[in-house]
Design a protein around this motif. Structure first.
Motif, PDB file in Angstrom:
ATOM      1  N   VAL A   2      -8.204  14.262  -2.671  1.00  0.00           N
ATOM      2  CA  VAL A   2      -7.159  13.511  -1.959  1.00  0.00           C
ATOM      3  C   VAL A   2      -6.524  12.488  -2.903  1.00  0.00           C
ATOM      4  O   VAL A   2      -5.298  12.402  -2.999  1.00  0.00           O
ATOM      5  CB  VAL A   2      -7.718  12.837  -0.686  1.00  0.00           C
ATOM      6  N   LEU A   3      -7.347  11.727  -3.614  1.00  0.00           N
ATOM      7  CA  LEU A   3      -6.811  10.760  -4.581  1.00  0.00           C
ATOM      8  C   LEU A   3      -5.923  11.457  -5.608  1.00  0.00           C
ATOM      9  O   LEU A   3      -4.858  10.959  -5.972  1.00  0.00           O
ATOM     10  CB  LEU A   3      -7.951  10.027  -5.301  1.00  0.00           C
ATOM     11  N   ASN A   4      -6.371  12.600  -6.080  1.00  0.00           N
ATOM     12  CA  ASN A   4      -5.652  13.334  -7.117  1.00  0.00           C
ATOM     13  C   ASN A   4      -4.293  13.828  -6.621  1.00  0.00           C
ATOM     14  O   ASN A   4      -3.291  13.722  -7.326  1.00  0.00           O
ATOM     15  CB  ASN A   4      -6.515  14.505  -7.605  1.00  0.00           C
ATOM     16  N   VAL A   5      -4.257  14.370  -5.405  1.00  0.00           N
ATOM     17  CA  VAL A   5      -2.993  14.843  -4.848  1.00  0.00           C
ATOM     18  C   VAL A   5      -2.034  13.672  -4.630  1.00  0.00           C
ATOM     19  O   VAL A   5      -0.851  13.759  -4.958  1.00  0.00           O
ATOM     20  CB  VAL A   5      -3.214  15.641  -3.538  1.00  0.00           C
ATOM     21  N   GLN A  31     -11.391   1.387   1.994  1.00  0.00           N
ATOM     22  CA  GLN A  31     -11.974   0.923   0.730  1.00  0.00           C
ATOM     23  C   GLN A  31     -10.898   0.401  -0.233  1.00  0.00           C
ATOM     24  O   GLN A  31     -11.191   0.086  -1.380  1.00  0.00           O
ATOM     25  CB  GLN A  31     -12.759   2.064   0.073  1.00  0.00           C
ATOM     26  N   ASN A  32      -9.662   0.338   0.250  1.00  0.00           N
ATOM     27  CA  ASN A  32      -8.516  -0.163  -0.513  1.00  0.00           C
ATOM     28  C   ASN A  32      -8.169   0.699  -1.729  1.00  0.00           C
ATOM     29  O   ASN A  32      -7.701   0.178  -2.746  1.00  0.00           O
ATOM     30  CB  ASN A  32      -8.711  -1.636  -0.915  1.00  0.00           C
ATOM     31  N   TYR A  33      -8.371   2.018  -1.618  1.00  0.00           N
ATOM     32  CA  TYR A  33      -7.953   2.938  -2.671  1.00  0.00           C
ATOM     33  C   TYR A  33      -6.615   3.593  -2.338  1.00  0.00           C
ATOM     34  O   TYR A  33      -5.901   4.033  -3.224  1.00  0.00           O
ATOM     35  CB  TYR A  33      -9.002   4.029  -2.902  1.00  0.00           C
ATOM     36  N   LEU A  34      -6.297   3.658  -1.052  1.00  0.00           N
ATOM     37  CA  LEU A  34      -5.037   4.235  -0.584  1.00  0.00           C
ATOM     38  C   LEU A  34      -4.328   3.244   0.323  1.00  0.00           C
ATOM     39  O   LEU A  34      -4.972   2.527   1.079  1.00  0.00           O
ATOM     40  CB  LEU A  34      -5.277   5.502   0.253  1.00  0.00           C
ATOM     41  N   SER A  35      -3.004   3.274   0.260  1.00  0.00           N
ATOM     42  CA  SER A  35      -2.224   2.538   1.257  1.00  0.00           C
ATOM     43  C   SER A  35      -1.561   3.564   2.173  1.00  0.00           C
ATOM     44  O   SER A  35      -1.185   4.647   1.733  1.00  0.00           O
ATOM     45  CB  SER A  35      -1.179   1.643   0.595  1.00  0.00           C
ATOM     46  N   ASP A  73      -3.627  -0.218  -6.573  1.00  0.00           N
ATOM     47  CA  ASP A  73      -4.057  -0.448  -7.958  1.00  0.00           C
ATOM     48  C   ASP A  73      -5.516  -0.039  -8.137  1.00  0.00           C
ATOM     49  O   ASP A  73      -5.873   0.594  -9.135  1.00  0.00           O
ATOM     50  CB  ASP A  73      -3.873  -1.919  -8.348  1.00  0.00           C
ATOM     51  N   GLU A  74      -6.347  -0.368  -7.145  1.00  0.00           N
ATOM     52  CA  GLU A  74      -7.759   0.025  -7.199  1.00  0.00           C
ATOM     53  C   GLU A  74      -7.912   1.542  -7.169  1.00  0.00           C
ATOM     54  O   GLU A  74      -8.769   2.105  -7.844  1.00  0.00           O
ATOM     55  CB  GLU A  74      -8.551  -0.607  -6.046  1.00  0.00           C
ATOM     56  N   GLY A  75      -7.068   2.203  -6.384  1.00  0.00           N
ATOM     57  CA  GLY A  75      -7.090   3.659  -6.321  1.00  0.00           C
ATOM     58  C   GLY A  75      -6.696   4.301  -7.644  1.00  0.00           C
ATOM     59  O   GLY A  75      -7.287   5.289  -8.071  1.00  0.00           O
ATOM     60  N   ARG A  76      -5.695   3.725  -8.308  1.00  0.00           N
ATOM     61  CA  ARG A  76      -5.293   4.228  -9.629  1.00  0.00           C
ATOM     62  C   ARG A  76      -6.426   4.065 -10.640  1.00  0.00           C
ATOM     63  O   ARG A  76      -6.698   4.960 -11.439  1.00  0.00           O
ATOM     64  CB  ARG A  76      -4.068   3.476 -10.137  1.00  0.00           C
ATOM     65  N   GLN A  77      -7.080   2.912 -10.587  1.00  0.00           N
ATOM     66  CA  GLN A  77      -8.204   2.660 -11.502  1.00  0.00           C
ATOM     67  C   GLN A  77      -9.355   3.626 -11.232  1.00  0.00           C
ATOM     68  O   GLN A  77      -9.959   4.163 -12.171  1.00  0.00           O
ATOM     69  CB  GLN A  77      -8.680   1.214 -11.378  1.00  0.00           C
TER      70      GLN A  77
END
Length: 149
Positions: A41-44, A77-81, A98-102
């Motif tokens: 999901v993060l990658n997409v 978890q503040n990785y996605l908005s 920003d946390e999700g990008r990191q």
């Protein structure tokens, strides 16, 4: 009377075993807290910033309910908005924080490494062929059963 299947020649059993190997490698070398589905999901979202949740579900081959659960967890978890699409209030648009990008940047090299590790059981010259076979299997649509659409 039926006979027992030779599980070493039964595709479903071998796919399940391969998934167990992947999960074990993922937990050991990538993350014990972020699952490979969450990473997908993060990658997409990283690749298609501003995609809606249904598109992300489709691109990750997750059912809508599982995708919703993962998106909720990653946003908690503040990785996605998540923002409501102003043009269609039924759509939820996703972006990495920003946390999700990191997090994505930190996990990507290890995810690439375990992909290579999984393929390492084959000669390098066969990797493209193996990936084509796996992709073909992954594109297989489930059979419909008795009266369901």
């Amino acid at each position: 009377m039926s006979r027992a299947l030779d599980l070493d020649r039964y595709a479903g059993h071998l796919i399940r075993r391969a998934e167990q190997v992947h999960t074990s490698l993922w937990s050991k070398f990538v993350s014990e807290t972020v699952t490979s589905q969450q990473f997908a999901v993060l990658n997409v979202v990283r690749d298609r910033e501003g995609s809606d949740q249904s598109t992300v579900a489709q691109l990750t081959s997750l059912d809508r309910s599982t995708a919703h659960h993962i998106v909720r967890r990653l946003s908690d978890q503040n990785y996605l908005s998540r923002t409501q699409d102003p043009a269609d209030r039924r759509r939820t648009l996703l972006a990495l924080t920003d946390e999700g990008r990191q997090l994505h940047a930190a996990l990507t090299p290890a995810a690439e490494r375990i992909n290579d590790e999984l393929l390492a059981v084959f000669p390098y010259e066969e990797w493209d062929k193996v990936m084509r076979v796996l992709s073909r299997l992954a594109q297989r649509r489930p059979l419909r059963t008795g009266g369901t659409a």
